[in-house]
Design an enzyme around this catalytic site. Structure first.
Site, PDB file in Angstrom:
ATOM      1  CG  HIS A 146      -5.192  -2.962   0.182  1.00 48.60           C
ATOM      2  ND1 HIS A 146      -4.911  -2.414  -0.878  1.00 48.60           N
ATOM      3  CD2 HIS A 146      -4.736  -2.356   1.373  1.00 48.60           C
ATOM      4  CE1 HIS A 146      -3.922  -1.411  -0.578  1.00 48.60           C
ATOM      5  NE2 HIS A 146      -3.932  -1.482   1.082  1.00 48.60           N
TER       6      HIS A 146
ATOM      7  CB  SER B 116      -0.761  -0.009   1.241  1.00 45.34           C
ATOM      8  OG  SER B 116      -1.942   0.960   0.972  1.00 45.34           O
TER       9      SER B 116
ATOM     10  CG  ASP C 232      -6.128  -2.863  -3.788  1.00 43.33           C
ATOM     11  OD1 ASP C 232      -6.989  -2.132  -3.211  1.00 43.33           O
ATOM     12  OD2 ASP C 232      -5.053  -3.237  -3.758  1.00 43.33           O
TER      13      ASP C 232
END
Length: 518
Positions: free
Chosen positions: A480, A220, A451
Protein backbone atom coordinates in the site's frame (compact mmCIF):
# COMPACT_ATOMS: atom_id res chain seq x y z
CA UNK A 1 -16.41 -6.41 26.96
CA UNK A 2 -12.75 -6.71 27.96
CA UNK A 3 -11.20 -3.24 27.88
CA UNK A 4 -7.81 -4.46 26.68
CA UNK A 5 -9.37 -6.31 23.81
CA UNK A 6 -11.21 -3.18 22.68
CA UNK A 7 -8.07 -1.07 22.79
CA UNK A 8 -6.11 -3.50 20.64
CA UNK A 9 -8.94 -4.05 18.19
CA UNK A 10 -9.27 -0.31 17.75
CA UNK A 11 -5.52 0.05 17.32
CA UNK A 12 -5.47 -2.61 14.64
CA UNK A 13 -8.33 -0.97 12.80
CA UNK A 14 -6.59 2.38 13.01
CA UNK A 15 -3.49 0.90 11.40
CA UNK A 16 -5.67 -0.47 8.62
CA UNK A 17 -7.27 2.95 8.13
CA UNK A 18 -4.24 4.93 7.27
CA UNK A 19 -1.67 4.46 4.85
CA UNK A 20 -7.70 3.79 2.96
CA UNK A 21 -20.12 2.68 -8.48
CA UNK A 22 -20.27 6.26 -9.65
CA UNK A 23 -23.22 8.28 -8.39
CA UNK A 24 -24.61 11.49 -9.84
CA UNK A 25 -22.18 14.19 -8.76
CA UNK A 26 -22.31 17.77 -7.69
CA UNK A 27 -21.47 20.19 -10.52
CA UNK A 28 -17.83 21.21 -10.61
CA UNK A 29 -17.33 24.32 -8.54
CA UNK A 30 -15.10 27.17 -9.60
CA UNK A 31 -12.44 28.66 -7.38
CA UNK A 32 -14.62 31.74 -6.90
CA UNK A 33 -17.56 29.62 -5.72
CA UNK A 34 -15.68 27.46 -3.26
CA UNK A 35 -12.67 29.39 -2.04
CA UNK A 36 -12.44 31.53 1.07
CA UNK A 37 -10.83 34.95 0.67
CA UNK A 38 -7.03 35.13 0.89
CA UNK A 39 -5.82 35.71 4.43
CA UNK A 40 -2.27 36.67 5.50
CA UNK A 41 -0.77 33.77 7.41
CA UNK A 42 1.22 33.97 10.62
CA UNK A 43 3.82 31.20 10.51
CA UNK A 44 5.25 29.92 13.77
CA UNK A 45 6.20 26.81 15.69
CA UNK A 46 4.14 23.68 15.15
CA UNK A 47 2.27 22.09 18.07
CA UNK A 48 4.40 19.96 20.35
CA UNK A 49 2.70 16.74 19.25
CA UNK A 50 3.77 17.20 15.61
CA UNK A 51 7.03 15.28 14.96
CA UNK A 52 9.50 18.00 14.00
CA UNK A 53 13.04 17.09 15.02
CA UNK A 54 15.12 18.80 13.78
CA UNK A 55 12.61 21.68 13.61
CA UNK A 56 12.15 22.05 9.84
CA UNK A 57 8.41 22.63 9.78
CA UNK A 58 6.49 25.86 10.28
CA UNK A 59 2.78 25.89 11.06
CA UNK A 60 -0.09 28.32 10.53
CA UNK A 61 -3.88 28.32 10.47
CA UNK A 62 -6.21 29.20 7.61
CA UNK A 63 -9.77 30.33 8.45
CA UNK A 64 -12.43 28.78 6.21
CA UNK A 65 -16.24 28.65 6.29
CA UNK A 66 -17.71 25.73 8.17
CA UNK A 67 -20.43 25.75 5.50
CA UNK A 68 -19.30 26.98 2.10
CA UNK A 69 -22.95 27.57 1.25
CA UNK A 70 -22.90 30.23 3.98
CA UNK A 71 -19.51 31.94 3.49
CA UNK A 72 -20.35 34.71 5.97
CA UNK A 73 -21.36 32.26 8.69
CA UNK A 74 -19.29 30.32 11.22
CA UNK A 75 -15.62 29.84 10.38
CA UNK A 76 -13.20 27.17 11.49
CA UNK A 77 -9.42 27.13 11.36
CA UNK A 78 -7.45 24.61 9.30
CA UNK A 79 -3.90 24.01 10.50
CA UNK A 80 -1.24 23.58 7.85
CA UNK A 81 2.50 22.97 7.95
CA UNK A 82 5.18 24.08 5.54
CA UNK A 83 8.49 22.48 4.67
CA UNK A 84 10.00 25.29 2.57
CA UNK A 85 11.91 24.63 -0.63
CA UNK A 86 15.59 24.43 0.25
CA UNK A 87 16.47 26.22 -3.02
CA UNK A 88 14.18 29.20 -3.72
CA UNK A 89 15.69 29.59 -7.20
CA UNK A 90 14.30 26.18 -8.17
CA UNK A 91 10.95 26.60 -6.39
CA UNK A 92 7.98 26.33 -8.74
CA UNK A 93 5.10 26.32 -6.28
CA UNK A 94 3.38 24.40 -3.50
CA UNK A 95 2.65 20.68 -3.18
CA UNK A 96 -0.38 19.89 -1.00
CA UNK A 97 -0.16 16.53 0.78
CA UNK A 98 -2.67 14.06 2.19
CA UNK A 99 -1.79 10.74 3.90
CA UNK A 100 -5.19 9.05 3.62
CA UNK A 101 -7.92 8.09 6.01
CA UNK A 102 -10.23 9.94 6.01
CA UNK A 103 -9.18 10.97 9.47
CA UNK A 104 -5.42 10.97 9.03
CA UNK A 105 -3.33 13.91 10.20
CA UNK A 106 -0.97 15.22 7.54
CA UNK A 107 1.06 17.88 9.32
CA UNK A 108 4.24 15.77 9.40
CA UNK A 109 3.79 13.93 6.07
CA UNK A 110 6.37 16.16 4.39
CA UNK A 111 9.13 15.22 6.83
CA UNK A 112 8.09 11.56 6.70
CA UNK A 113 8.38 11.50 2.91
CA UNK A 114 11.67 13.37 3.11
CA UNK A 115 13.05 10.80 5.56
CA UNK A 116 11.92 8.01 3.22
CA UNK A 117 13.88 9.43 0.29
CA UNK A 118 11.72 12.03 -1.44
CA UNK A 119 14.04 13.28 -4.21
CA UNK A 120 15.82 16.59 -3.68
CA UNK A 121 14.43 17.86 -6.99
CA UNK A 122 10.96 17.73 -5.42
CA UNK A 123 12.15 19.19 -2.12
CA UNK A 124 13.71 22.07 -4.06
CA UNK A 125 10.82 22.49 -6.49
CA UNK A 126 8.07 22.89 -3.92
CA UNK A 127 7.11 24.13 -0.53
CA UNK A 128 5.55 20.97 0.88
CA UNK A 129 2.24 21.78 2.58
CA UNK A 130 0.91 19.31 5.12
CA UNK A 131 -2.67 19.64 6.27
CA UNK A 132 -4.80 18.48 9.16
CA UNK A 133 -8.09 18.19 7.23
CA UNK A 134 -11.20 19.76 8.72
CA UNK A 135 -12.33 17.87 11.79
CA UNK A 136 -8.95 16.20 12.30
CA UNK A 137 -6.16 16.85 14.79
CA UNK A 138 -5.62 20.60 15.11
CA UNK A 139 -8.29 21.60 12.57
CA UNK A 140 -11.54 22.01 14.52
CA UNK A 141 -11.43 18.39 15.73
CA UNK A 142 -14.66 16.45 16.03
CA UNK A 143 -15.65 13.80 18.56
CA UNK A 144 -18.28 11.09 18.80
CA UNK A 145 -17.27 10.60 22.41
CA UNK A 146 -15.74 7.17 21.83
CA UNK A 147 -13.91 5.55 24.72
CA UNK A 148 -12.10 2.25 25.04
CA UNK A 149 -14.87 0.92 27.29
CA UNK A 150 -17.88 1.34 25.04
CA UNK A 151 -16.58 0.02 21.75
CA UNK A 152 -18.09 -3.18 20.52
CA UNK A 153 -17.43 -1.40 17.24
CA UNK A 154 -14.56 0.87 16.31
CA UNK A 155 -13.36 1.70 12.87
CA UNK A 156 -13.82 1.34 9.18
CA UNK A 157 -14.01 -2.47 9.05
CA UNK A 158 -16.64 -4.34 11.11
CA UNK A 159 -16.11 -7.89 12.38
CA UNK A 160 -15.94 -10.90 10.08
CA UNK A 161 -19.56 -12.09 9.90
CA UNK A 162 -20.25 -15.81 10.03
CA UNK A 163 -23.99 -15.75 9.21
CA UNK A 164 -27.06 -13.52 8.84
CA UNK A 165 -27.53 -13.34 12.60
CA UNK A 166 -24.03 -11.91 12.99
CA UNK A 167 -24.85 -9.17 10.48
CA UNK A 168 -28.06 -8.38 12.33
CA UNK A 169 -26.14 -8.10 15.61
CA UNK A 170 -23.61 -5.83 13.94
CA UNK A 171 -26.50 -3.69 12.67
CA UNK A 172 -27.57 -3.09 16.26
CA UNK A 173 -24.04 -1.97 17.15
CA UNK A 174 -23.69 0.18 14.02
CA UNK A 175 -26.97 1.95 14.76
CA UNK A 176 -25.80 2.68 18.29
CA UNK A 177 -22.56 4.18 16.98
CA UNK A 178 -24.43 6.43 14.53
CA UNK A 179 -26.76 7.60 17.30
CA UNK A 180 -23.83 8.25 19.61
CA UNK A 181 -22.14 10.42 16.99
CA UNK A 182 -25.32 12.38 16.37
CA UNK A 183 -25.81 12.93 20.11
CA UNK A 184 -22.26 14.20 20.54
CA UNK A 185 -22.42 16.56 17.55
CA UNK A 186 -23.50 19.49 19.70
CA UNK A 187 -21.83 22.11 17.48
CA UNK A 188 -23.05 20.67 14.18
CA UNK A 189 -19.57 20.20 12.73
CA UNK A 190 -19.93 16.53 11.81
CA UNK A 191 -22.48 17.42 9.12
CA UNK A 192 -19.94 19.53 7.28
CA UNK A 193 -17.11 17.00 7.13
CA UNK A 194 -17.00 15.78 3.54
CA UNK A 195 -14.53 15.27 0.74
CA UNK A 196 -16.10 18.13 -1.21
CA UNK A 197 -15.63 20.58 1.67
CA UNK A 198 -12.08 19.34 2.28
CA UNK A 199 -11.31 19.95 -1.40
CA UNK A 200 -12.72 23.46 -1.02
CA UNK A 201 -10.45 23.90 1.98
CA UNK A 202 -7.46 22.92 -0.17
CA UNK A 203 -8.26 25.69 -2.61
CA UNK A 204 -8.75 28.13 0.25
CA UNK A 205 -5.27 27.17 1.48
CA UNK A 206 -3.88 27.77 -2.01
CA UNK A 207 -5.48 31.22 -2.11
CA UNK A 208 -4.30 32.08 1.41
CA UNK A 209 -0.74 31.20 0.38
CA UNK A 210 -1.01 33.59 -2.56
CA UNK A 211 -0.49 30.89 -5.17
CA UNK A 212 -2.23 30.85 -8.54
CA UNK A 213 -2.10 27.05 -8.63
CA UNK A 214 -1.37 24.16 -6.30
CA UNK A 215 -0.04 20.68 -7.00
CA UNK A 216 -1.21 17.69 -4.99
CA UNK A 217 0.09 14.31 -3.79
CA UNK A 218 -2.34 12.02 -1.96
CA UNK A 219 -2.25 8.42 -0.81
CA UNK A 220 -5.12 5.96 -0.31
CA UNK A 221 -8.20 8.05 0.63
CA UNK A 222 -6.01 10.98 -0.43
CA UNK A 223 -6.58 9.76 -3.99
CA UNK A 224 -10.30 10.47 -3.57
CA UNK A 225 -9.57 13.92 -2.17
CA UNK A 226 -7.16 14.69 -5.02
CA UNK A 227 -9.66 13.46 -7.61
CA UNK A 228 -12.29 15.76 -6.10
CA UNK A 229 -9.86 18.69 -6.04
CA UNK A 230 -8.85 18.19 -9.68
CA UNK A 231 -12.54 17.93 -10.67
CA UNK A 232 -13.87 20.88 -8.67
CA UNK A 233 -10.96 23.24 -9.34
CA UNK A 234 -9.52 22.38 -12.77
CA UNK A 235 -8.24 25.93 -13.25
CA UNK A 236 -6.17 26.03 -10.06
CA UNK A 237 -5.13 22.39 -9.64
CA UNK A 238 -1.66 22.04 -11.13
CA UNK A 239 0.09 18.64 -11.13
CA UNK A 240 -1.97 15.99 -9.35
CA UNK A 241 -0.56 12.61 -8.22
CA UNK A 242 -3.03 10.01 -6.94
CA UNK A 243 -1.38 7.02 -5.25
CA UNK A 244 -3.07 3.76 -4.12
CA UNK A 245 -6.53 4.58 -5.34
CA UNK A 246 -9.98 3.83 -3.94
CA UNK A 247 -11.59 4.36 -7.35
CA UNK A 248 -13.69 7.51 -6.94
CA UNK A 249 -14.01 10.77 -5.01
CA UNK A 250 -15.61 8.97 -2.08
CA UNK A 251 -15.60 5.67 -0.24
CA UNK A 252 -18.98 3.96 -0.50
CA UNK A 253 -20.23 0.43 0.18
CA UNK A 254 -18.80 -0.96 -3.06
CA UNK A 255 -15.48 0.72 -2.35
CA UNK A 256 -15.27 -0.79 1.14
CA UNK A 257 -16.11 -4.23 -0.30
CA UNK A 258 -13.07 -4.00 -2.57
CA UNK A 259 -10.94 -4.53 0.55
CA UNK A 260 -11.90 -8.20 0.20
CA UNK A 261 -10.72 -8.26 -3.40
CA UNK A 262 -7.50 -6.47 -2.47
CA UNK A 263 -6.44 -9.02 0.13
CA UNK A 264 -7.21 -11.92 -2.22
CA UNK A 265 -5.04 -10.37 -4.95
CA UNK A 266 -2.19 -9.55 -2.58
CA UNK A 267 -2.16 -12.61 -0.31
CA UNK A 268 -0.25 -14.90 -2.74
CA UNK A 269 2.81 -12.65 -2.38
CA UNK A 270 2.85 -13.20 1.38
CA UNK A 271 2.09 -16.90 0.96
CA UNK A 272 5.07 -17.28 -1.36
CA UNK A 273 7.25 -15.40 1.13
CA UNK A 274 6.11 -17.50 4.09
CA UNK A 275 6.39 -20.81 2.21
CA UNK A 276 9.99 -20.01 1.32
CA UNK A 277 10.65 -19.56 5.04
CA UNK A 278 8.73 -22.58 6.29
CA UNK A 279 11.75 -23.93 8.22
CA UNK A 280 11.70 -20.72 10.28
CA UNK A 281 8.01 -19.91 10.71
CA UNK A 282 6.35 -23.30 10.06
CA UNK A 283 3.29 -21.79 8.42
CA UNK A 284 3.31 -24.10 5.39
CA UNK A 285 5.84 -25.32 2.87
CA UNK A 286 3.69 -24.28 -0.11
CA UNK A 287 1.54 -21.19 -0.72
CA UNK A 288 -1.55 -23.40 -0.58
CA UNK A 289 -0.56 -24.67 2.86
CA UNK A 290 0.03 -21.11 4.10
CA UNK A 291 -3.45 -20.14 2.95
CA UNK A 292 -4.94 -23.12 4.79
CA UNK A 293 -3.00 -22.13 7.91
CA UNK A 294 -4.67 -18.72 7.79
CA UNK A 295 -8.15 -20.24 7.75
CA UNK A 296 -7.29 -22.79 10.43
CA UNK A 297 -6.04 -20.10 12.82
CA UNK A 298 -8.92 -17.70 12.14
CA UNK A 299 -11.60 -20.34 12.60
CA UNK A 300 -9.99 -21.70 15.76
CA UNK A 301 -9.79 -18.21 17.25
CA UNK A 302 -13.44 -17.60 16.32
CA UNK A 303 -14.34 -20.50 18.60
CA UNK A 304 -11.66 -20.09 21.27
CA UNK A 305 -10.14 -16.60 21.56
CA UNK A 306 -6.77 -16.31 23.29
CA UNK A 307 -7.73 -15.59 26.93
CA UNK A 308 -10.89 -13.98 25.57
CA UNK A 309 -8.79 -11.21 24.00
CA UNK A 310 -7.52 -12.19 20.55
CA UNK A 311 -10.31 -13.63 18.41
CA UNK A 312 -10.65 -14.45 14.73
CA UNK A 313 -11.74 -10.92 13.86
CA UNK A 314 -8.68 -9.37 15.45
CA UNK A 315 -6.43 -11.96 13.79
CA UNK A 316 -7.88 -11.22 10.36
CA UNK A 317 -7.59 -7.46 10.89
CA UNK A 318 -4.00 -7.77 12.11
CA UNK A 319 -3.09 -9.86 9.08
CA UNK A 320 -4.79 -7.37 6.76
CA UNK A 321 -2.84 -4.46 8.27
CA UNK A 322 0.37 -6.50 8.49
CA UNK A 323 0.43 -7.07 4.74
CA UNK A 324 0.50 -3.39 3.78
CA UNK A 325 4.19 -3.72 2.97
CA UNK A 326 6.80 -6.46 2.84
CA UNK A 327 8.71 -4.98 5.77
CA UNK A 328 5.82 -6.15 7.98
CA UNK A 329 5.78 -9.76 6.76
CA UNK A 330 8.15 -10.96 9.46
CA UNK A 331 6.04 -9.52 12.28
CA UNK A 332 2.91 -10.96 10.69
CA UNK A 333 4.51 -14.40 10.53
CA UNK A 334 5.51 -14.07 14.19
CA UNK A 335 1.94 -13.25 15.09
CA UNK A 336 0.69 -16.34 13.28
CA UNK A 337 3.25 -18.43 15.13
CA UNK A 338 2.24 -16.98 18.47
CA UNK A 339 -1.44 -17.86 18.11
CA UNK A 340 -0.68 -21.29 16.59
CA UNK A 341 0.73 -22.80 19.77
CA UNK A 342 -1.55 -24.80 22.03
CA UNK A 343 -1.62 -22.29 24.88
CA UNK A 344 -0.59 -18.83 23.63
CA UNK A 345 -0.11 -15.99 26.09
CA UNK A 346 -2.32 -13.02 25.35
CA UNK A 347 0.33 -10.54 26.49
CA UNK A 348 2.85 -11.96 24.00
CA UNK A 349 0.35 -11.78 21.15
CA UNK A 350 -0.66 -8.23 22.03
CA UNK A 351 2.98 -7.20 22.24
CA UNK A 352 3.43 -8.33 18.64
CA UNK A 353 0.38 -6.33 17.58
CA UNK A 354 1.76 -3.25 19.30
CA UNK A 355 5.20 -3.77 17.77
CA UNK A 356 3.93 -4.00 14.20
CA UNK A 357 0.77 -1.92 14.19
CA UNK A 358 0.85 1.63 15.56
CA UNK A 359 -1.27 2.32 18.62
CA UNK A 360 -2.73 5.78 18.99
CA UNK A 361 -3.97 7.14 22.31
CA UNK A 362 -7.35 5.79 23.32
CA UNK A 363 -9.82 6.72 25.99
CA UNK A 364 -12.15 9.63 26.55
CA UNK A 365 -11.54 13.11 25.14
CA UNK A 366 -9.08 15.24 27.06
CA UNK A 367 -11.26 18.30 26.60
CA UNK A 368 -14.19 19.56 24.62
CA UNK A 369 -11.95 21.04 21.93
CA UNK A 370 -9.27 18.34 22.00
CA UNK A 371 -10.72 14.83 21.63
CA UNK A 372 -8.27 11.98 21.94
CA UNK A 373 -6.50 11.00 18.73
CA UNK A 374 -8.23 7.62 18.77
CA UNK A 375 -11.72 9.06 19.17
CA UNK A 376 -10.99 11.88 16.75
CA UNK A 377 -9.68 9.64 13.93
CA UNK A 378 -12.68 7.33 14.00
CA UNK A 379 -15.15 10.17 14.35
CA UNK A 380 -13.69 11.96 11.34
CA UNK A 381 -13.53 8.75 9.32
CA UNK A 382 -17.18 7.98 9.91
CA UNK A 383 -18.32 11.56 9.32
CA UNK A 384 -16.58 11.94 5.95
CA UNK A 385 -17.39 8.43 4.74
CA UNK A 386 -21.06 8.61 5.72
CA UNK A 387 -21.55 12.23 4.59
CA UNK A 388 -20.00 11.66 1.16
CA UNK A 389 -22.55 9.22 -0.29
CA UNK A 390 -25.79 7.37 0.29
CA UNK A 391 -25.39 3.94 1.92
CA UNK A 392 -27.88 1.06 1.83
CA UNK A 393 -30.26 1.27 4.80
CA UNK A 394 -31.69 -2.26 4.88
CA UNK A 395 -29.88 -5.00 6.77
CA UNK A 396 -30.75 -7.54 4.07
CA UNK A 397 -28.45 -5.77 1.59
CA UNK A 398 -25.50 -6.30 3.91
CA UNK A 399 -26.50 -9.89 4.64
CA UNK A 400 -26.48 -10.62 0.92
CA UNK A 401 -23.16 -8.82 0.51
CA UNK A 402 -21.57 -10.79 3.32
CA UNK A 403 -22.81 -14.09 1.88
CA UNK A 404 -21.52 -13.19 -1.59
CA UNK A 405 -18.14 -11.90 -0.47
CA UNK A 406 -17.50 -14.71 1.96
CA UNK A 407 -17.60 -16.99 -1.09
CA UNK A 408 -15.82 -14.67 -3.52
CA UNK A 409 -13.20 -13.31 -1.09
CA UNK A 410 -13.04 -15.74 1.85
CA UNK A 411 -9.92 -14.22 3.40
CA UNK A 412 -11.61 -10.96 4.36
CA UNK A 413 -14.78 -10.38 2.35
CA UNK A 414 -17.23 -11.09 5.17
CA UNK A 415 -15.68 -8.25 7.18
CA UNK A 416 -15.50 -5.72 4.35
CA UNK A 417 -19.13 -6.34 3.33
CA UNK A 418 -20.56 -6.11 6.86
CA UNK A 419 -22.82 -3.24 7.92
CA UNK A 420 -21.43 0.12 9.02
CA UNK A 421 -22.89 3.10 10.92
CA UNK A 422 -23.35 4.85 7.57
CA UNK A 423 -26.54 2.79 7.17
CA UNK A 424 -28.03 4.86 10.03
CA UNK A 425 -26.40 8.23 9.31
CA UNK A 426 -28.06 11.51 8.42
CA UNK A 427 -28.69 12.15 4.73
CA UNK A 428 -25.70 13.73 2.93
CA UNK A 429 -25.97 17.48 2.41
CA UNK A 430 -24.84 17.16 -1.19
CA UNK A 431 -24.24 14.46 -3.77
CA UNK A 432 -20.76 12.97 -4.28
CA UNK A 433 -18.31 14.95 -6.34
CA UNK A 434 -18.43 13.74 -9.93
CA UNK A 435 -15.07 13.20 -11.58
CA UNK A 436 -14.63 15.78 -14.33
CA UNK A 437 -13.12 14.41 -17.54
CA UNK A 438 -13.04 17.84 -19.20
CA UNK A 439 -9.97 19.78 -18.13
CA UNK A 440 -6.20 19.85 -18.31
CA UNK A 441 -4.23 16.65 -18.77
CA UNK A 442 -2.57 16.85 -15.37
CA UNK A 443 -3.46 13.73 -13.36
CA UNK A 444 -0.95 10.92 -12.76
CA UNK A 445 -2.41 7.77 -11.20
CA UNK A 446 0.10 5.35 -9.66
CA UNK A 447 -1.05 1.96 -8.46
CA UNK A 448 0.43 -1.32 -7.28
CA UNK A 449 -1.16 -4.29 -8.98
CA UNK A 450 -1.46 -6.08 -5.64
CA UNK A 451 -2.59 -3.80 -2.83
CA UNK A 452 -4.58 -5.20 0.12
CA UNK A 453 -6.49 -1.99 0.84
CA UNK A 454 -6.83 -0.35 -2.57
CA UNK A 455 -6.70 -3.04 -5.26
CA UNK A 456 -5.62 -2.32 -8.81
CA UNK A 457 -9.24 -1.93 -9.91
CA UNK A 458 -9.35 1.37 -8.02
CA UNK A 459 -6.61 2.85 -10.18
CA UNK A 460 -8.25 1.57 -13.33
CA UNK A 461 -11.60 3.07 -12.35
CA UNK A 462 -10.10 6.51 -11.73
CA UNK A 463 -8.23 6.41 -15.03
CA UNK A 464 -11.41 5.45 -16.88
CA UNK A 465 -13.37 8.27 -15.28
CA UNK A 466 -10.74 10.96 -15.91
CA UNK A 467 -10.38 9.89 -19.55
CA UNK A 468 -7.79 11.90 -21.45
CA UNK A 469 -6.96 13.97 -18.37
CA UNK A 470 -5.01 11.14 -16.70
CA UNK A 471 -2.34 8.51 -17.19
CA UNK A 472 -2.12 5.28 -15.20
CA UNK A 473 1.19 3.86 -13.97
CA UNK A 474 0.52 0.23 -13.07
CA UNK A 475 3.28 -1.30 -10.95
CA UNK A 476 4.03 -5.03 -10.83
CA UNK A 477 4.38 -4.98 -7.08
CA UNK A 478 2.50 -5.40 -3.82
CA UNK A 479 1.81 -3.21 -0.82
CA UNK A 480 0.00 0.00 0.00
CA UNK A 481 1.81 3.09 -1.27
CA UNK A 482 3.93 3.46 -4.40
CA UNK A 483 5.72 6.80 -4.70
CA UNK A 484 8.64 6.98 -2.27
CA UNK A 485 6.91 4.48 0.05
CA UNK A 486 7.58 1.67 -2.43
CA UNK A 487 10.85 0.65 -4.07
CA UNK A 488 10.04 0.47 -7.79
CA UNK A 489 12.52 2.73 -9.67
CA UNK A 490 10.30 3.07 -12.73
CA UNK A 491 7.36 4.40 -10.70
CA UNK A 492 9.66 6.67 -8.71
CA UNK A 493 11.23 8.15 -11.84
CA UNK A 494 7.98 8.65 -13.75
CA UNK A 495 6.31 10.38 -10.82
CA UNK A 496 9.32 12.58 -10.05
CA UNK A 497 9.62 13.69 -13.69
CA UNK A 498 5.95 14.63 -13.65
CA UNK A 499 6.16 16.62 -10.42
CA UNK A 500 9.39 18.40 -11.34
CA UNK A 501 9.15 18.83 -15.10
CA UNK A 502 5.48 18.19 -15.88
CA UNK A 503 6.35 15.21 -18.07
CA UNK A 504 3.21 13.08 -18.19
CA UNK A 505 3.58 9.77 -20.07
CA UNK A 506 2.03 9.79 -23.53
CA UNK A 507 0.07 6.67 -22.66
CA UNK A 508 -0.55 4.38 -19.71
CA UNK A 509 2.50 2.39 -18.74
CA UNK A 510 3.35 -0.69 -16.69
CA UNK A 511 6.36 -0.70 -14.42
CA UNK A 512 7.79 -4.22 -14.24
CA UNK A 513 8.97 -5.70 -10.95
CA UNK A 514 12.58 -5.15 -12.03
CA UNK A 515 11.93 -1.43 -12.49
CA UNK A 516 11.76 -1.34 -16.29
CA UNK A 517 8.93 0.42 -18.09
CA UNK A 518 6.65 -1.35 -20.49
Amino acid sequence: MNRRRDVRRGATLLAVLGLSGALIGVPAATADEGTAPATPLAWGECPADVPNDPPLLQCATVPVPLDYGDPDGERIEIMISRLPSFNPEQRRGILLLNPGGPGGSGLDLSTLLSSQGLPNSVLAGYDLIGVDPRGVGHSAPVSCGFTADDTDYFGNIPPYAVDEAAVAEQARIAQGVAEQCAANDVDGRLRHLSTANTARDLDSIRAALGEEKASFLGYSYGSALGAAYASMFPDTADRVVLDSNIGDTHLDYEGIRRFGLGLEEMFPDFADWAAARHDSYELGSTPEEVRETYFDIAERLDENPVEGVVDGTLFRLATFGGLYREASYGRTAQLWQSVSVSDPAAQDVLALLDADLPVLPSGPPTGASEPSAFDNSWSAFLAVTCNDAEWPEDVETYQRGVAEDREAYPLFGAAAANIMPCAYWQEPLEEPVEIESDGPTNVLIVQNQRDPATPSRGGELLDEKFGDRSRLVSVDGSGHGVYVLGDNPCALNVTTRFLVHGDLPEKNITCAADGTAG
